[in-house]
Every structure is written in structure tokens, then in C-alpha cells.
Design a protein around this motif. Structure first.
Motif, PDB file in Angstrom:
ATOM      1  N   GLN A  23      -9.056 -12.010  -7.429  1.00 56.56           N
ATOM      2  CA  GLN A  23      -7.872 -11.391  -8.033  1.00 56.56           C
ATOM      3  C   GLN A  23      -7.536 -10.088  -7.327  1.00 56.56           C
ATOM      4  N   SER A  24      -8.559  -9.269  -7.024  1.00 56.43           N
ATOM      5  CA  SER A  24      -8.320  -8.028  -6.283  1.00 56.43           C
ATOM      6  C   SER A  24      -7.714  -8.328  -4.925  1.00 56.43           C
ATOM      7  N   SER A  25      -8.251  -9.316  -4.252  1.00 61.23           N
ATOM      8  CA  SER A  25      -7.738  -9.693  -2.938  1.00 61.23           C
ATOM      9  C   SER A  25      -6.271 -10.101  -3.038  1.00 61.23           C
ATOM     10  N   SER A  26      -5.949 -10.910  -4.006  1.00 58.37           N
ATOM     11  CA  SER A  26      -4.571 -11.346  -4.209  1.00 58.37           C
ATOM     12  C   SER A  26      -3.656 -10.169  -4.547  1.00 58.37           C
ATOM     13  N   ASP A  27      -4.117  -9.266  -5.407  1.00 56.29           N
ATOM     14  CA  ASP A  27      -3.322  -8.091  -5.780  1.00 56.29           C
ATOM     15  C   ASP A  27      -3.083  -7.185  -4.574  1.00 56.29           C
ATOM     16  N   ILE A  28      -4.106  -6.990  -3.754  1.00 54.76           N
ATOM     17  CA  ILE A  28      -3.995  -6.154  -2.558  1.00 54.76           C
ATOM     18  C   ILE A  28      -2.998  -6.765  -1.582  1.00 54.76           C
ATOM     19  N   GLN A  29      -3.119  -8.055  -1.347  1.00 54.83           N
ATOM     20  CA  GLN A  29      -2.214  -8.719  -0.416  1.00 54.83           C
ATOM     21  C   GLN A  29      -0.769  -8.669  -0.912  1.00 54.83           C
ATOM     22  N   THR A  30      -0.571  -8.757  -2.216  1.00 51.48           N
ATOM     23  CA  THR A  30       0.768  -8.663  -2.793  1.00 51.48           C
ATOM     24  C   THR A  30       1.392  -7.300  -2.516  1.00 51.48           C
ATOM     25  N   VAL A  31       0.604  -6.231  -2.652  1.00 55.69           N
ATOM     26  CA  VAL A  31       1.097  -4.872  -2.393  1.00 55.69           C
ATOM     27  C   VAL A  31       1.481  -4.712  -0.924  1.00 55.69           C
ATOM     28  N   ILE A  32       0.619  -5.177  -0.034  1.00 54.79           N
ATOM     29  CA  ILE A  32       0.881  -5.049   1.410  1.00 54.79           C
ATOM     30  C   ILE A  32       2.115  -5.858   1.803  1.00 54.79           C
ATOM     31  N   GLU A  33       2.207  -7.092   1.331  1.00 57.09           N
ATOM     32  CA  GLU A  33       3.379  -7.914   1.661  1.00 57.09           C
ATOM     33  C   GLU A  33       4.665  -7.315   1.112  1.00 57.09           C
ATOM     34  N   ALA A  34       4.598  -6.747  -0.073  1.00 50.40           N
ATOM     35  CA  ALA A  34       5.790  -6.108  -0.642  1.00 50.40           C
ATOM     36  C   ALA A  34       6.238  -4.950   0.236  1.00 50.40           C
ATOM     37  N   GLN A  35       5.282  -4.185   0.759  1.00 54.14           N
ATOM     38  CA  GLN A  35       5.661  -3.077   1.623  1.00 54.14           C
ATOM     39  C   GLN A  35       6.221  -3.585   2.954  1.00 54.14           C
ATOM     40  N   LEU A  36       5.600  -4.590   3.545  1.00 51.97           N
ATOM     41  CA  LEU A  36       6.120  -5.142   4.800  1.00 51.97           C
ATOM     42  C   LEU A  36       7.539  -5.679   4.609  1.00 51.97           C
ATOM     43  N   ASN A  37       7.780  -6.343   3.489  1.00 49.12           N
ATOM     44  CA  ASN A  37       9.127  -6.839   3.198  1.00 49.12           C
ATOM     45  C   ASN A  37      10.100  -5.684   2.986  1.00 49.12           C
ATOM     46  N   ALA A  38       9.634  -4.620   2.330  1.00 46.32           N
ATOM     47  CA  ALA A  38      10.485  -3.432   2.128  1.00 46.32           C
ATOM     48  C   ALA A  38      10.853  -2.809   3.468  1.00 46.32           C
ATOM     49  N   PHE A  39       9.898  -2.750   4.400  1.00 43.60           N
ATOM     50  CA  PHE A  39      10.206  -2.220   5.732  1.00 43.60           C
ATOM     51  C   PHE A  39      11.317  -3.050   6.377  1.00 43.60           C
ATOM     52  N   SER A  40      11.190  -4.376   6.328  1.00 47.01           N
ATOM     53  CA  SER A  40      12.171  -5.233   6.998  1.00 47.01           C
ATOM     54  C   SER A  40      13.559  -5.120   6.368  1.00 47.01           C
ATOM     55  N   LEU A  41      13.608  -4.760   5.090  1.00 54.92           N
ATOM     56  CA  LEU A  41      14.889  -4.596   4.397  1.00 54.92           C
ATOM     57  C   LEU A  41      15.409  -3.165   4.444  1.00 54.92           C
ATOM     58  N   GLY A  42      14.604  -2.254   4.994  1.00 54.37           N
ATOM     59  CA  GLY A  42      14.991  -0.852   5.022  1.00 54.37           C
ATOM     60  C   GLY A  42      14.959  -0.207   3.643  1.00 54.37           C
ATOM     61  N   ASP A  43      14.155  -0.746   2.739  1.00 56.45           N
ATOM     62  CA  ASP A  43      14.062  -0.258   1.367  1.00 56.45           C
ATOM     63  C   ASP A  43      12.978   0.822   1.272  1.00 56.45           C
ATOM     64  N   ALA A  44      13.368   2.058   1.504  1.00 56.24           N
ATOM     65  CA  ALA A  44      12.436   3.184   1.548  1.00 56.24           C
ATOM     66  C   ALA A  44      11.715   3.379   0.216  1.00 56.24           C
ATOM     67  N   GLU A  45      12.430   3.251  -0.889  1.00 60.98           N
ATOM     68  CA  GLU A  45      11.818   3.469  -2.209  1.00 60.98           C
ATOM     69  C   GLU A  45      10.729   2.443  -2.489  1.00 60.98           C
ATOM     70  N   ALA A  46      10.992   1.182  -2.209  1.00 60.52           N
ATOM     71  CA  ALA A  46       9.991   0.133  -2.439  1.00 60.52           C
ATOM     72  C   ALA A  46       8.777   0.326  -1.534  1.00 60.52           C
ATOM     73  N   ALA A  47       9.005   0.690  -0.270  1.00 59.93           N
ATOM     74  CA  ALA A  47       7.890   0.928   0.655  1.00 59.93           C
ATOM     75  C   ALA A  47       7.053   2.113   0.196  1.00 59.93           C
ATOM     76  N   PHE A  48       7.705   3.158  -0.252  1.00 51.72           N
ATOM     77  CA  PHE A  48       7.024   4.380  -0.717  1.00 51.72           C
ATOM     78  C   PHE A  48       6.264   4.122  -2.016  1.00 51.72           C
ATOM     79  N   ASN A  49       6.754   3.233  -2.839  1.00 51.57           N
ATOM     80  CA  ASN A  49       6.110   2.895  -4.103  1.00 51.57           C
ATOM     81  C   ASN A  49       4.728   2.269  -3.893  1.00 51.57           C
TER      82      ASN A  49
END
Length: 137
Positions: A23-49
Motif C-alpha cells: 500500500q505504501s508503495s502504491s501510495d508513493i507511486q501515485t504521488v510521483i505520477e501525479a507530480q510528473l503529470n502536473a509537470f507535463s500539464l504545466g500545473d504548478a500548484e499540483a506539482a507543488f502540492n
């Protein structure tokens, strides 16, 4: 793989995460993927979150953080594809190994040091990267 071991040693005593922490592994990967997706969308707030309180204290604003990432972690900002590898326990959290392919076709290993935030969710506290060859291409 020698470079992965050497970089992990920078984080402290390392031990692989056992099967009981999927579960920790899945939660960690979810956070990292969300940030990578935020970078690709230029979503500074989501990446910073996705970053720890300490990182937020250093960069103060989402735009300042995004500029730092663009200037210093360009392969993450423009990642074409990525693959998660092992998760390790370290003295103050976990380190997730991630392989990233940039738009130029170069492969990178990124070590994400993860810590628990005040609300108990995983946050990105530090990233170390090194150029490698032939992992994702």
C-alpha cells in the motif's frame, strides 16, 4: 546498477521494502505520477502540492518550485515515459527508484526520497538523478 547503489547510500542505511508494504508503495507511486503529470500539464500548484513541508519552505511558491524543476530536473519536467523499480526504506522515510526517458531519448535514474507529511500522506522530499543507458529505450 552500481550508480543506483551509490546514490542510495547517500540517503543512509538502506533496506528493501518487504511485501507487507504494498500500500505504501502504491501510495508513493501515485504521488510521483501525479507530480510528473502536473509537470507535463504545466500545473504548478499540483506539482507543488506533492512536495514536503521542508521543500515548500525553501521554494515558497509553486511558480518558484516549477522554475527550479525546469532548470535543474528537465528530464522529469519533460518525461516521455517512466517505470518504477524498487522501493527502499531509509532512516527518515523511503526511496523510490524511477527510470525516466526524456524527449531526447536519454534514460535517467531518479531516486525519490519520500517522507510522511503532517496529515500522514507521502510527500516528495528530495530527488537525485543520474544519466544512464539503455533502460527504457
Amino acid at each position: 546498477m552500481k550508480i543506483v547503489f551509490l546514490l542510495l547510500m547517500l540517503f543512509a542505511v538502506v533496506r528493501p521494502v518487504g511485501a507487507g508494504t504494498t500500500q505504501s508503495s502504491s501510495d508513493i507511486q501515485t504521488v510521483i505520477e501525479a507530480q510528473l503529470n502536473a509537470f507535463s500539464l504545466g500545473d504548478a500548484e499540483a506539482a507543488f502540492n506533492a512536495v514536503s513541508f521542508e521543500v515548500k519552505t525553501i521554494y515558497k511558491t509553486a511558480n518558484s518550485f516549477m522554475n527550479m524543476v525546469l532548470n535543474n530536473y528537465t528530464p522529469l519536467f519533460f518525461a516521455k515515459k517512466w517505470r518504477f523499480d524498487q522501493l527502499f526504506l531509509v532512516s527518515e522515510g523511503s526511496v523510490q527508484v524511477l527510470y525516466v526517458n526524456d524527449p531526447m531519448g536519454n534514460d535517467w535514474v531518479a531516486l525519490y526520497k519520500m517522507v510522511k507529511g503532517q496529515n500522514g500522506s507521502w510527500k516528495i522530499d528530495n530527488v537525485s538523478m543520474a544519466l544512464i543507458e539503455g533502460v527504457l529505450t
